[in-house]
Design a protein around this motif. Structure first.
Motif, PDB file in Angstrom:
ATOM      1  N   THR A 265       0.844  -1.192   0.000  1.00 26.95           N
ATOM      2  CA  THR A 265       0.000   0.000   0.000  1.00 26.95           C
ATOM      3  C   THR A 265       0.883   1.246   0.000  1.00 26.95           C
ATOM      4  O   THR A 265       0.705   2.157  -0.801  1.00 26.95           O
ATOM      5  N   GLN A 312      -4.385   1.387  -6.640  1.00 25.79           N
ATOM      6  CA  GLN A 312      -5.746   1.134  -6.130  1.00 25.79           C
ATOM      7  C   GLN A 312      -6.675   2.276  -6.507  1.00 25.79           C
ATOM      8  O   GLN A 312      -7.824   2.068  -6.891  1.00 25.79           O
ATOM      9  N   GLY A 408       3.501  -6.615  -2.653  1.00 27.11           N
ATOM     10  CA  GLY A 408       2.543  -6.983  -3.702  1.00 27.11           C
ATOM     11  C   GLY A 408       2.839  -6.421  -5.083  1.00 27.11           C
ATOM     12  O   GLY A 408       2.470  -7.020  -6.102  1.00 27.11           O
TER      13      GLY A 408
HETATM   14  P1  ADP Z   1      -0.285  -4.496   1.845  1.00 23.82           P
HETATM   15  O1  ADP Z   1       0.522  -5.596   2.496  1.00 23.82           O
HETATM   16  O2  ADP Z   1       0.217  -3.120   2.140  1.00 23.82           O
HETATM   17  O3  ADP Z   1      -1.765  -4.629   2.022  1.00 23.82           O
HETATM   18  P2  ADP Z   1       0.487  -5.859  -0.619  1.00 23.82           P
HETATM   19  O4  ADP Z   1       1.944  -6.108  -0.396  1.00 23.82           O
HETATM   20  O5  ADP Z   1      -0.457  -7.021  -0.559  1.00 23.82           O
HETATM   21  O6  ADP Z   1      -0.036  -4.657   0.252  1.00 23.82           O
HETATM   22  O7  ADP Z   1       0.355  -5.173  -2.082  1.00 23.82           O
HETATM   23  C1  ADP Z   1      -0.884  -4.748  -2.571  1.00 23.82           C
HETATM   24  C2  ADP Z   1      -0.707  -3.455  -3.335  1.00 23.82           C
HETATM   25  O8  ADP Z   1       0.032  -3.703  -4.532  1.00 23.82           O
HETATM   26  C3  ADP Z   1      -2.027  -2.874  -3.764  1.00 23.82           C
HETATM   27  O9  ADP Z   1      -2.022  -1.502  -3.427  1.00 23.82           O
HETATM   28  C4  ADP Z   1      -2.096  -3.054  -5.271  1.00 23.82           C
HETATM   29  O10 ADP Z   1      -2.674  -1.918  -5.888  1.00 23.82           O
HETATM   30  C5  ADP Z   1      -0.637  -3.178  -5.669  1.00 23.82           C
HETATM   31  N1  ADP Z   1      -0.417  -4.148  -6.755  1.00 23.82           N
HETATM   32  C6  ADP Z   1      -0.669  -5.472  -6.733  1.00 23.82           C
HETATM   33  N2  ADP Z   1      -0.328  -6.061  -7.901  1.00 23.82           N
HETATM   34  C7  ADP Z   1       0.166  -5.076  -8.696  1.00 23.82           C
HETATM   35  C8  ADP Z   1       0.699  -5.032 -10.025  1.00 23.82           C
HETATM   36  N3  ADP Z   1       0.824  -6.145 -10.772  1.00 23.82           N
HETATM   37  N4  ADP Z   1       1.092  -3.832 -10.503  1.00 23.82           N
HETATM   38  C9  ADP Z   1       1.010  -2.705  -9.745  1.00 23.82           C
HETATM   39  N5  ADP Z   1       0.516  -2.694  -8.486  1.00 23.82           N
HETATM   40  C10 ADP Z   1       0.105  -3.853  -7.964  1.00 23.82           C
END
Ligand code: ADP
Length: 492
Positions: A265, A312, A408
């Motif tokens: 995030t 997001q 992510g």
């Molecule tokens: P957190 O642990 O902070 O909840 P994550 O590590 O699960 O987050 O990552 C999710 C974030 O990564 C989301 O904000 C999503 O928009 C972004 N995200 C996920 N896949 C992709 C992608 N292929 N390209 C760009 N952004 C991505």
């Protein structure tokens, strides 16, 4: 009998329990989301019991995947959303208020007053932090001031404070242990990172009685025994670390100058600065990376509030894309000369600007600007913000040659290549996606004696993919210059 280490990864929006074998491989993961409460503008809260129940149910669900006669959990580790503040009654165990989450801005006026009173230097020198509502001290103070009778109870030794690790440990040990580790303590704004003790001057500045505070332990230590009713038998808690520190550890950045960056995030970069608590001239934070056998290793940290959250927003706010992953194909189809810049300062700018009043903007729009240029600009903003931190670190004398990445967003190949191009540095994506949970499993395993040294752990780290810069310096400077100009326009 097969032996395992179980990590609790208690995050801002969900709790996970991750089971590792003794080679650091994931055997099973359970995850559960919980409710977020926004009672007023700028307020962000969690219910402590939601946190606890979500942790407990993921722990129990993981245990179902073990064969009772053949498999055994030998140690527990806890890693957690940092700074989030809980105050509870020592006797009844009942929290006297919701958990005030790290993102909560309710104490910003108090922070302004502290700055006006010239306390910045004192706090920075002792804690390595900047005055900001982000850290726990002003949140504790808010609870003591606003909950009827709280201050009197605190003075009568009836209340306990903890960050989420402490609260979970207290619950898992049925109230027997009130402890934290040095990484979590270092985010409270009450802990002297040089002497490694709660600081009397800061306790009196924030009017917080020391008897509320947990005992500060090493990150790899005997924290207590998890009661048998939870996992079926007694399991020692042997590792605790804040989430970003745990990720640094999971990425085995043990040598001075090694850095990791987590793209979720938000984005959090940390560089190991060894035994030296380097004070930044560029508004980066100085923090405890880990403490083992009483020896403290320090880090410099840069926090970017909006990274994946920009994607997001493109998806849920503007509805330009349906899935975050679509951003990759759109960017691949967009020439780098598109000229659009997006500054995603939705909640102000974090490091190195620390400008809470800045707001987001998109620049360089022309008649032929379309979805793909705006989405590409969103991805690029994440890399430009990383570049800002790289430059800040460089001018503090720290220049990591390689950045180890996780989170992510790092599955996005285009993003990783552009990151390497803009930084002019090598970017290594780790083969383990759960580096945070892995880090605290390592800390617990070290104490359990199943890992003999940091060297053994280093050999466990594997690169999934390496990205080297391909862009010319002229191009890199030109693109970054456009970013700097755009950021300047949104600053307050
Ligand atoms: P957190 O642990 O902070 O909840 P994550 O590590 O699960 O987050 O990552 C999710 C974030 O990564 C989301 O904000 C999503 O928009 C972004 N995200 C996920 N896949 C992709 C992608 N292929 N390209 C760009 N952004 C991505």
């Amino acid at each position: 009998m097969a032996e395992y280490i179980l990590s609790i990864d208690q995050g801002t929006t969900s709790s996970r329990s991750v089971l590792f074998d003794l080679d650091g491989k994931i055997k099973h993961i359970e995850q559960q989301e919980f409710n977020q409460y926004f009672p007023q503008d700028g307020f962000v809260e969690h219910k402590p019991d939601d946190i606890w129940q979500s942790v407990l149910s993921t722990l129990k669900a993981v245990m179902k995947h073990l064969n009772p006669g053949l498999d055994k959990v030998i140690a527990l580790g806890i890693t957690n959303q940092r700074e989030t503040t809980i105050v509870w009654d020592r006797e009844t165990g009942e929290p006297i208020y919701n958990a005030i989450v790290w993102q909560d801005r309710r104490t910003s006026k108090v922070c302004d007053r502290l700055k006006q009173a010239g306390k910045e230097e004192l706090i920075r020198e002792k804690t390595g932090l900047l005055i900001d509502p982000y850290f726990s001290a002003t949140k504790i103070n808010w609870i003591l001031d606003n909950i009827p009778g709280a201050r009197e109870k605190a003075n009568n030794d009836q209340l306990l404070f903890g960050t989420v690790d402490t609260y979970l440990l207290w619950k898992l040990t049925d109230g027997k242990e009130h402890r934290t580790d040095a990484t979590n303590a270092s985010r409270t704004m009450l802990f002297n990172i040089h002497s490694q003790t709660w600081d009397e001057d800061l306790l009196s500045l924030f009017d917080i009685p020391e008897n509320m505070l947990p005992e500060v332990m090493d990150s790899s230590d005997d924290f207590g025994i998890c009661e048998p009713k939870y996992l079926g038998y007694e399991v020692p808690v042997l590792g605790i670390a804040g989430d970003q520190q745990a990720a640094l550890f999971g990425q085995t950045c043990f040598q001075e100058g090694m850095a990791k960056s987590t793209y979720g995030t938000g984005c959090f970069i940390m560089v190991n600065t060894g035994k030296q608590a380097l004070i930044s001239k560029n508004r980066l934070l100085t923090t405890v990376a880990y403490r083992i056998n009483g020896v403290t290793t320090y880090a410099l940290e840069g926090s970017i509030f909006v990274a994946g959250a920009a994607i997001q927003w493109l998806r849920d706010g503007l509805r330009l894309i349906k899935r975050a992953g679509e951003s990759e194909g759109l960017a691949m189809d967009t020439p780098l000369e598109h000229g659009v810049y997006m500054v995603p300062a939705f909640t102000g700018l974090g490091a190195p600007y620390w400008d809470p009043n800045a707001r987001g903007a998109i620049f360089g729009l022309t008649r032929d600007t379309g979805i793909k240029e705006i989405v590409t600009a969103g991805l690029q903003s994440v890399c430009f913000q990383t570049k800002d931190l790289q430059k800040a670190m460089e001018s503090d004398g720290v220049r990591p040659e390689v950045l180890r990445v996780d989170g992510g967003m790092v599955t996005n190949e285009w993003l990783m290549q552009f990151l390497s191009d803009i930084l002019g540095a090598t970017v290594d994506r780790s083969s383990v996606s759960e580096t945070t949970a892995l880090g605290v499993a390592y800390l617990a395993g070290l104490k359990a004696g199943v890992f003999s040294s940091l060297n053994t752990l280093e050999q466990n780290w594997h690169c999934d993919k390496r990205y080297n810069p391909k862009m010319t310096k002229i191009k890199r400077d030109e693109l970054y210059f456009g970013w700097i100009n755009s950021v300047r326009k949104v600053q307050s």
